[in-house]
Enzyme design. Sequence first.
Site, PDB file in Angstrom:
ATOM      1  N   PRO A 178     -29.203  54.548 -72.830  1.00 13.14           N
ATOM      2  CA  PRO A 178     -30.265  54.503 -71.820  1.00 13.14           C
ATOM      3  C   PRO A 178     -29.811  53.944 -70.475  1.00 13.14           C
ATOM      4  O   PRO A 178     -30.491  54.156 -69.471  1.00 13.14           O
ATOM      5  CB  PRO A 178     -31.318  53.583 -72.460  1.00 13.14           C
ATOM      6  CG  PRO A 178     -30.526  52.693 -73.368  1.00 13.14           C
ATOM      7  CD  PRO A 178     -29.411  53.538 -73.898  1.00 13.14           C
ATOM      8  N   ALA A 204     -26.731  54.725 -69.467  1.00 13.80           N
ATOM      9  CA  ALA A 204     -25.583  55.611 -69.253  1.00 13.80           C
ATOM     10  C   ALA A 204     -24.265  54.874 -69.495  1.00 13.80           C
ATOM     11  O   ALA A 204     -23.339  54.926 -68.683  1.00 13.80           O
ATOM     12  CB  ALA A 204     -25.636  56.220 -67.858  1.00 13.80           C
ATOM     13  N   GLY A 216     -23.532  51.831 -69.314  1.00  8.60           N
ATOM     14  CA  GLY A 216     -23.236  50.807 -68.298  1.00  8.60           C
ATOM     15  C   GLY A 216     -23.237  51.348 -66.883  1.00  8.60           C
ATOM     16  O   GLY A 216     -23.358  50.595 -65.915  1.00  8.60           O
ATOM     17  N   LEU A 256     -25.386  52.886 -65.089  1.00  5.69           N
ATOM     18  CA  LEU A 256     -26.574  52.642 -64.249  1.00  5.69           C
ATOM     19  C   LEU A 256     -26.612  51.214 -63.688  1.00  5.69           C
ATOM     20  O   LEU A 256     -27.345  50.937 -62.741  1.00  5.69           O
ATOM     21  CB  LEU A 256     -27.860  52.953 -65.025  1.00  5.69           C
ATOM     22  CG  LEU A 256     -28.229  54.443 -65.007  1.00  5.69           C
ATOM     23  CD1 LEU A 256     -29.189  54.785 -66.138  1.00  5.69           C
ATOM     24  CD2 LEU A 256     -28.825  54.850 -63.665  1.00  5.69           C
ATOM     25  N   GLY A 286     -23.861  49.862 -62.473  1.00  3.00           N
ATOM     26  CA  GLY A 286     -22.902  49.911 -61.368  1.00  3.00           C
ATOM     27  C   GLY A 286     -23.306  50.976 -60.380  1.00  3.00           C
ATOM     28  O   GLY A 286     -24.020  50.717 -59.416  1.00  3.00           O
ATOM     29  N   TYR A 297     -20.686  54.022 -87.564  1.00  5.16           N
ATOM     30  CA  TYR A 297     -20.232  53.029 -86.578  1.00  5.16           C
ATOM     31  C   TYR A 297     -19.278  52.040 -87.248  1.00  5.16           C
ATOM     32  O   TYR A 297     -19.648  51.341 -88.194  1.00  5.16           O
ATOM     33  CB  TYR A 297     -21.405  52.262 -85.957  1.00  5.16           C
ATOM     34  CG  TYR A 297     -22.373  53.113 -85.144  1.00  5.16           C
ATOM     35  CD1 TYR A 297     -22.126  54.450 -84.871  1.00  5.16           C
ATOM     36  CD2 TYR A 297     -23.536  52.568 -84.630  1.00  5.16           C
ATOM     37  CE1 TYR A 297     -23.007  55.220 -84.127  1.00  5.16           C
ATOM     38  CE2 TYR A 297     -24.430  53.322 -83.878  1.00  5.16           C
ATOM     39  CZ  TYR A 297     -24.158  54.660 -83.642  1.00  5.16           C
ATOM     40  OH  TYR A 297     -25.048  55.406 -82.910  1.00  5.16           O
TER      41      TYR A 297
HETATM   42  P1  NAP Z   1     -25.743  52.079 -73.298  1.00  7.16           P
HETATM   43  O1  NAP Z   1     -26.623  51.241 -74.107  1.00  7.16           O
HETATM   44  O2  NAP Z   1     -26.343  52.940 -72.234  1.00  7.16           O
HETATM   45  O3  NAP Z   1     -24.629  51.194 -72.595  1.00  7.16           O
HETATM   46  C1  NAP Z   1     -23.858  50.227 -73.279  1.00  7.16           C
HETATM   47  C2  NAP Z   1     -22.839  49.668 -72.292  1.00  7.16           C
HETATM   48  O4  NAP Z   1     -23.524  49.108 -71.176  1.00  7.16           O
HETATM   49  C3  NAP Z   1     -21.992  48.554 -72.864  1.00  7.16           C
HETATM   50  O5  NAP Z   1     -20.701  48.710 -72.311  1.00  7.16           O
HETATM   51  C4  NAP Z   1     -22.638  47.281 -72.356  1.00  7.16           C
HETATM   52  O6  NAP Z   1     -21.697  46.243 -72.131  1.00  7.16           O
HETATM   53  C5  NAP Z   1     -23.175  47.739 -71.010  1.00  7.16           C
HETATM   54  N1  NAP Z   1     -24.395  47.015 -70.661  1.00  7.16           N
HETATM   55  C6  NAP Z   1     -25.452  46.738 -71.457  1.00  7.16           C
HETATM   56  N2  NAP Z   1     -26.395  46.068 -70.781  1.00  7.16           N
HETATM   57  C7  NAP Z   1     -25.927  45.927 -69.529  1.00  7.16           C
HETATM   58  C8  NAP Z   1     -26.449  45.309 -68.369  1.00  7.16           C
HETATM   59  N3  NAP Z   1     -27.647  44.714 -68.374  1.00  7.16           N
HETATM   60  N4  NAP Z   1     -25.691  45.335 -67.226  1.00  7.16           N
HETATM   61  C9  NAP Z   1     -24.482  45.937 -67.226  1.00  7.16           C
HETATM   62  N5  NAP Z   1     -23.927  46.556 -68.297  1.00  7.16           N
HETATM   63  C10 NAP Z   1     -24.657  46.537 -69.439  1.00  7.16           C
HETATM   64  O7  NAP Z   1     -24.864  53.065 -74.194  1.00  7.16           O
HETATM   65  P2  NAP Z   1     -24.638  53.351 -75.736  1.00  7.16           P
HETATM   66  O8  NAP Z   1     -24.045  52.168 -76.448  1.00  7.16           O
HETATM   67  O9  NAP Z   1     -23.912  54.639 -75.790  1.00  7.16           O
HETATM   68  O10 NAP Z   1     -26.101  53.634 -76.303  1.00  7.16           O
HETATM   69  C11 NAP Z   1     -26.914  52.647 -76.887  1.00  7.16           C
HETATM   70  C12 NAP Z   1     -27.025  52.815 -78.385  1.00  7.16           C
HETATM   71  O11 NAP Z   1     -27.526  54.087 -78.721  1.00  7.16           O
HETATM   72  C13 NAP Z   1     -25.695  52.766 -79.137  1.00  7.16           C
HETATM   73  O12 NAP Z   1     -25.152  51.486 -79.206  1.00  7.16           O
HETATM   74  C14 NAP Z   1     -26.086  53.378 -80.453  1.00  7.16           C
HETATM   75  O13 NAP Z   1     -26.801  52.456 -81.261  1.00  7.16           O
HETATM   76  C15 NAP Z   1     -27.003  54.500 -79.976  1.00  7.16           C
HETATM   77  N6  NAP Z   1     -26.282  55.794 -79.811  1.00  7.16           N
HETATM   78  C16 NAP Z   1     -26.645  56.820 -80.625  1.00  7.16           C
HETATM   79  C17 NAP Z   1     -26.023  58.060 -80.536  1.00  7.16           C
HETATM   80  C18 NAP Z   1     -26.435  59.151 -81.458  1.00  7.16           C
HETATM   81  O14 NAP Z   1     -25.733  60.161 -81.569  1.00  7.16           O
HETATM   82  N7  NAP Z   1     -27.573  59.009 -82.113  1.00  7.16           N
HETATM   83  C19 NAP Z   1     -25.016  58.270 -79.574  1.00  7.16           C
HETATM   84  C20 NAP Z   1     -24.687  57.220 -78.729  1.00  7.16           C
HETATM   85  C21 NAP Z   1     -25.334  55.995 -78.848  1.00  7.16           C
HETATM   86  P3  NAP Z   1     -21.510  44.978 -73.124  1.00  7.16           P
HETATM   87  O15 NAP Z   1     -21.523  45.516 -74.519  1.00  7.16           O
HETATM   88  O16 NAP Z   1     -20.238  44.406 -72.685  1.00  7.16           O
HETATM   89  O17 NAP Z   1     -22.663  44.024 -72.897  1.00  7.16           O
END
Ligand code: NAP
Length: 298
Positions: free
Chosen positions: A219, A221, A223, A225, A227, A78
């Site tokens: 979790p 998706a 962001g 989920l 919207g 990252y």
């Molecule tokens: P996510 O957590 O499902 O979504 C993050 C996005 O959702 C960001 O754009 C965030 O915006 C927005 N968001 C967060 N809380 C919100 C809320 N309450 N209301 C509206 N929008 C919201 O997706 P992700 O970042 O892909 O996954 C989470 C974590 O999993 C990653 O950060 C990483 O640590 C890990 N990950 C691991 C792998 C792997 O291969 N192991 C792959 C992908 C992800 P803002 O940032 O603007 O608040």
Amino acid sequence: MSVLTCKLISSRCHNDETIWLELKKLGRTNVEVPVLGLGTWGIGGLSNSRRGGEEEDASALRLGLELGMRFIDTAEMYGHGHSEDVVAMAVGEERESVFIATKVSAENLAYEHVLRSCEASLKRLKTNYIDLYQVHWPNTRIPIRETMKAMEKLVEEGKIREIGVSNFSVKQTREAQEALSRKTVVSNQVEYSLVERSIEGDLLPYCEKERVTIIAYSPIARGHLAGGGRDDPWRTLDTVAQRYGRTRTQVALNWLICKENVVAIPKASNPQHVRENAGAAGWRLKPEDQEALSKAFS
Ligand code: NAP
């Protein structure tokens, strides 16, 4: 549904503001982690050439820690490692009360490379141990035995405490487990949310049976989920959310952590999002609502 192996405690950490979320046992160990952690993909920039916003990102992470999400997930890839620098900024002097998980990249799974990657992560994280060291993606060109041998060496040296995998299938998880002689694979970090349910076929039941914790990434998706749309299944999500006085995101996260061996790591840089996500724990969807959501999004 079986009772969660979690408990709700309200012990304080460094200041009166800090509360712990519900905790779940990690794999077969007695180590407990909060049911919600803090994702860091994109924190610290996506590459070396696009840095900036570190102070804001670190302060969002600090807020998450204060709200009880004392589990941070990062990775050496990252921001080409810079995300780990930002995690160190956020954690500061509170290292002992934060569970830090990071990952070794698929191209670094040869024995010496795992050891080298770990040293580099420890340096960036400004710590002398990593709570959970995960293999980020499988790499079929390097025998898993070789990688796991290095992981066990790191445990012996006290540099890492637990071993996990990420994006591993059932077969790959089993092979990783079999390659370990003294430790167990405690977790598999995979994509899982109301709209991404692939793991329910075989990986989730396998991990439940083997007591391998699922760490659900993306979790909400990414962001989506929060919207989404207005038709079915979103209508069901809204109806359930209204019934509990919660938001879509909170319901979507709670649906995940209601599952016995699942914890989730939403990423949020926006402080409002961080607060909203923290409010996804400490209460429980009724089984009939969990079921209704599962069906609506299937
Ligand atoms: P996510 O957590 O499902 O979504 C993050 C996005 O959702 C960001 O754009 C965030 O915006 C927005 N968001 C967060 N809380 C919100 C809320 N309450 N209301 C509206 N929008 C919201 O997706 P992700 O970042 O892909 O996954 C989470 C974590 O999993 C990653 O950060 C990483 O640590 C890990 N990950 C691991 C792998 C792997 O291969 N192991 C792959 C992908 C992800 P803002 O940032 O603007 O608040």
